[in-house]
Every structure is written in structure tokens, then in C-alpha cells.
Design a protein around this motif. Structure first.
Motif, PDB file in Angstrom:
ATOM      1  N   SER A 200       0.856  -1.190   0.000  1.00 19.14           N
ATOM      2  CA  SER A 200       0.000   0.000   0.000  1.00 19.14           C
ATOM      3  C   SER A 200       0.887   1.233   0.000  1.00 19.14           C
TER       4      SER A 200
ATOM      5  N   ALA B  79       2.421   4.818   0.230  1.00 18.58           N
ATOM      6  CA  ALA B  79       2.207   6.080   0.938  1.00 18.58           C
ATOM      7  C   ALA B  79       3.440   6.930   0.692  1.00 18.58           C
TER       8      ALA B  79
ATOM      9  N   ALA C 120       2.400  10.392   6.969  1.00 16.10           N
ATOM     10  CA  ALA C 120       1.551   9.255   6.623  1.00 16.10           C
ATOM     11  C   ALA C 120       0.946   8.732   7.920  1.00 16.10           C
ATOM     12  N   LYS C 121      -0.296   9.033   8.143  1.00 13.21           N
ATOM     13  CA  LYS C 121      -0.903   8.793   9.456  1.00 13.21           C
ATOM     14  C   LYS C 121      -0.974   7.320   9.837  1.00 13.21           C
ATOM     15  N   ASP C 122      -1.021   6.433   8.841  1.00 15.65           N
ATOM     16  CA  ASP C 122      -1.144   5.009   9.153  1.00 15.65           C
ATOM     17  C   ASP C 122       0.202   4.298   9.218  1.00 15.65           C
ATOM     18  N   ARG C 123       1.314   5.051   9.171  1.00 11.76           N
ATOM     19  CA  ARG C 123       2.646   4.444   9.190  1.00 11.76           C
ATOM     20  C   ARG C 123       3.410   4.863  10.445  1.00 11.76           C
ATOM     21  N   GLU C 124       4.321   4.000  10.858  1.00 15.99           N
ATOM     22  CA  GLU C 124       5.147   4.296  12.029  1.00 15.99           C
ATOM     23  C   GLU C 124       6.426   5.034  11.653  1.00 15.99           C
TER      24      GLU C 124
ATOM     25  N   ASP D 100       6.873  -0.632  11.934  1.00 18.24           N
ATOM     26  CA  ASP D 100       6.145  -1.026  10.726  1.00 18.24           C
ATOM     27  C   ASP D 100       6.261  -2.513  10.429  1.00 18.24           C
TER      28      ASP D 100
ATOM     29  N   ASP E  92       2.840  -5.023  13.357  1.00 18.72           N
ATOM     30  CA  ASP E  92       1.392  -4.757  13.372  1.00 18.72           C
ATOM     31  C   ASP E  92       0.962  -3.840  14.508  1.00 18.72           C
ATOM     32  N   GLY E  93       1.807  -2.852  14.815  1.00 16.52           N
ATOM     33  CA  GLY E  93       1.440  -1.871  15.819  1.00 16.52           C
ATOM     34  C   GLY E  93       1.529  -2.353  17.250  1.00 16.52           C
TER      35      GLY E  93
ATOM     36  N   LYS F 135       5.398   4.253  19.975  1.00 18.20           N
ATOM     37  CA  LYS F 135       4.491   3.851  18.903  1.00 18.20           C
ATOM     38  C   LYS F 135       5.002   4.177  17.505  1.00 18.20           C
ATOM     39  N   THR F 136       5.838   5.213  17.385  1.00 20.07           N
ATOM     40  CA  THR F 136       6.366   5.598  16.076  1.00 20.07           C
ATOM     41  C   THR F 136       7.783   6.128  16.242  1.00 20.07           C
TER      42      THR F 136
END
Length: 395
Positions: A45, A47, A53-57, A341, A344-345, A352-353
Motif C-alpha cells: 500500500s 504512501a 503518513a498517518k497510518d505508518r510508524e 512497521d 502490526d502496531g 508507537k512511532t
């Protein structure tokens, strides 16, 4: 009441000062994270990681906020891709993806192929992207492919991943094929030494890891391995014996942040999961040989997740790992390889990132580490080891 309010205000002021000091050190130190799985996600996916990129770490904005300077991009291929012959194509596609990201944002990213270039390329606020190959599957059975991937920028190779391969045995597999390295694997390590590619023993079975360490003429690394002391039955984490051998060779153990590695209950589930997958694949092979319908992998995954809900982990557990490593092998042989990344979070709330490295720094400062030693953990140790391997300086 007034005294209580004054004490509370003082506590808040002290906490704010500590956070400011941690952020300042995180921005000033060179932070090297040896394992970020952004390339694989880019293939699934896309990005634009040059922007938020809000859904990525991992992305550029988060990296700058956290002080990350050198982010090893994981060129990961699976055991399934090894088996079906697609690992070569997958690895090259991921490298192409990293190169495209750099070409799109040359002011924000640069590929790093030598530690000697880091200071120059960091100018202007770039985040540097060296490549680490997770699983030696793309090499196939051709030793010359090591030179090919070296020329493409790969600077470490994790010899195996979740299954035994042509090079070495996996820690996740019960039935070991080589009980060390294969004859081809020994040649691979020697050629990696010659080229200046770091030998990575994360994910390896103990016998394979020890032989790789013993025959390597250069220091070796564990790019993302927690300490097995906290998870005694989890071979994926590095044993005290192996960690000492890595340090004695002049290498470094890079501590991950993923819950699956640092939390004992989660580690047990992870080990059981890979063994269950091995059993599932073996059973499907038997059914295929008998001409019978295969078992449903999607159903297997759904049932497993329902029976094994995620566990929680904490920053304190990461700090405990680092404390243990420093006491075991010394301050010069411990670093960080987050696995952002790639898990799975499932990470501590405080990590977290890549924006959260200041929380790690604050935790180390609170535990009494000197800033000079924190700099070593954040990246100095890895850069020193990489430079020695590049220069052909064995121990």
C-alpha cells in the motif's frame, strides 16, 4: 494544601525539564535504527513517506520529530517467497521503492551506503536510508548475487528468517536442517566479509548463529534481537552465550521495541504461532500429496487471532532489555533496532512511532545513563561496528 500544590508544581516543572533534555539529546545525537519495515508496506500500500503518513510508524515528519537520522530499510522476503522463487523479484522491487522515495524527495532522504558519508548527507535535515536484507533468500544459490545486492546498497543481511533456507537454520523451526550453516552458508559469510556486508544473526537458530559468529573474520550484528533472559523458551531472542560472542567479536546487539520480543507472554505466543504455521504447512503438503483439498489458511489465521489476543508492553520493558544487555556485554555493544512497521502496531504506548525516541532517551536518563553512553546506544555503537566491517578490521 499550599505545600501540596507547590510540590505538584515542582514535580511538573522537573518532568518538563527532563522531557526537554531528552528531546534536545535526541535531536543532537545521531540515532541509528537498524530495522524499519517500511519497504514491505510500500509494496502492499503506497504512501508518500516524504510527507506525514498517518497510518505508518515511519515517515519523514515523524523521523524529524523524533531525531531519527539513519533508518535501515528492511528488504524482507518471506519463506513462502523463497519457496516459490519470487524472493529475487520482491527484494529488487523493494529496493526500487526506496530509491523512488529518495528520488521524489532528495531534500529529505538519501540512501546511505557508507558510515563515512553520514555526516555529509545529513546536512539539510535529511533522513538517511541504508538497506538491510532480512532473509538471505534473494541470494538464491548464487554467491555472485551478494555483489549484485551490495552494488544495490544492501549493507547487512539477516541470513535466515522464519524457515530454514539454503544458508542457515531459523530459530522458529523445530527441525533444523543444517545444525549450523550450510556449506553454501559458510561461503556466504566469507563473501560478505570480503565485500563489507554486515553479517546479521537475528532470527537464526543458535547453532547457525554461533557458527556464523565463529567463522566471520569481521564483527557481526544482531539487527533486532531482544535478550532471551526475559523469555527463556523463545529461541528467536538472543541467548547470553551468543550475545557475549557477538560482543567479543566487536559487534552489537540491537534491541527491538516489538511486544512480541520484549513481553514473555507475547513471545510465547509468537513461538507457538510459527510452530503452528510449520505444522499447518506440513499438513497441507501431505494433503496435496494425497490429492486431497488443502486446509484454509485464512480460517487458520482467524482462529489463531481469536484464541490469542494481543498483549501489552511498556517502555520499562525496553529499558530493562537495554539495562540487561549493558550489564551482560558492556555499553559499547548495545543499540536499537525497533522493528517499526513490522509488528502490526504491537508496541509500547510510549514507543508507537519513530517520533517517540525522546521517550526512550528520557527513560535512559532517568535510569542514570550518562549522555555520552546514551549516544552510543542510540547509534554510535552501530556506526563504529559498521565502519570497522567496511574497513575490513576484524577482531
Amino acid at each position: 494544601m499550599r505545600l501540596i500544590l507547590l510540590a505538584a508544581a515542582l514535580l511538573l516543572a522537573t518532568s518538563a525539564h527532563a522531557q526537554d533534555a531528552a528531546r534536545k539529546l535526541a535531536q543532537d545525537a545521531i540515532i541509528v535504527d537498524t530495522h524499519i519495515d517500511a519497504p514491505g508496506i510500500l509494496m502492499d500500500s503506497w504512501a508518500d513517506l516524504g510527507n506525514e503518513a498517518k497510518d505508518r510508524e515511519f515517515d519523514y515528519a515523524k523521523a524529524r520529530a523524533g531525531g531519527l537520522d539513519v533508518a535501515f530499510m528492511s528488504i524482507y522476503t518471506s519463506a513462502r517467497q523463497d519457496a516459490d522463487g519470487s524472493a529475487w523479484q520482491a527484494a529488487n522491487a523493494m529496493i526500487d521503492g526506496v530509491e523512488a522515495l529518495v528520488q521524489r524527495h532528495p531534500d529529505r532522504f538519501a540512501i546511505l551506503t557508507s558510515p563515512k558519508d553520514a555526516e555529509r548527507l545529513l546536512q539539510g535535515g535529511r533522513v538517511l536510508l541504508p538497506l538491510g536484507m532480512e532473509n538471505g533468500a534473494p541470494i538464491g544459490d548464487k554467491l555472485e548475487n551478494l555483489k549484485f545486492f551490495f552494488d544495490r546498497g544492501v549493507r547487512y543481511i539477516t541470513l535466515a528468517h522464519s524457515a530454514n533456507n539454503r544458508i542457515a537454520d531459523s530459530s522458529y523451526v523445530i527441525d533444523k536442517q543444517w545444525n549450523g550453516l550450510s556449506p553454501f552458508g559458510r561461503d556466504v559469510v566469507k563473501e560478505m566479509n570480503r565485500l563489507g556486508i554486515m553479517v546479521d544473526v537475528s532470527h537464526l537458530a543458535d547453532g547457525s548463529a554461533m557458527e556464523a559468529i565463529n567463522i566471520s573474520k569481521m564483527p557481526v550484528i544482531a539487527s533486532h534481537s531482544a535478550f532471551r533472559h526475559f523469555t527463556p523458551d523463545f529461541e528467536r531472542n538472543i541467548s547470553d552465550e551468543l550475545a557475549k560472542a557477538v560482543a567479543a567479536k566487536g559487534g552489537v546487539v540491537q534491541v527491538p521495541f516489538g511486544t512480541a520480543f520484549i513481553d514473555p507472554a507475547s513471545a510465547a505466543d509468537t513461538q507457538a504461532h510459527f510452530r503452528a504455521i510449520n505444522d499447518f504447512n506440513r499438513r497441507n503438503a501431505e494433503l496435496k500429496a494425497q490429492g486431497k483439498p488443502a486446509l484454509d489458511r485464512a480460517r487458520f489465521d482467524k482462529d489463531w487471532e481469536a484464541a490469542h489476543p494481543p498483549h501489552q508492553s511498556t517502555l520499562a520493558q525496553v529499558l530493562d532489555q537495554i539495562d540487561y544487555g549493558v550489564k551482560l556485554v558492556g555499553i559499547d555493544h548495545v543499540g536499537i533496532g525497533s522493528d517499526f512497521d513490522g509488528v502490526d502496531g504491537e508496541l509500547p504506548n510510549e514507543l508507537k512511532t519513530v517520533a517517540d525516541y525522546p521517550n526512550l532517551v528520557a527513560g535512559l536518563q532517568a535510569r542514570g545513563y550518562r549522555d555520552a553512553d546514551i549516544r552510543k546506544i542510540l547509534g554510535g555503537n552501530l556506526l563504529r561496528t559498521w565502519a570497522r566491517i567496511e574497513a575490513g578490521e576484524g577482531k
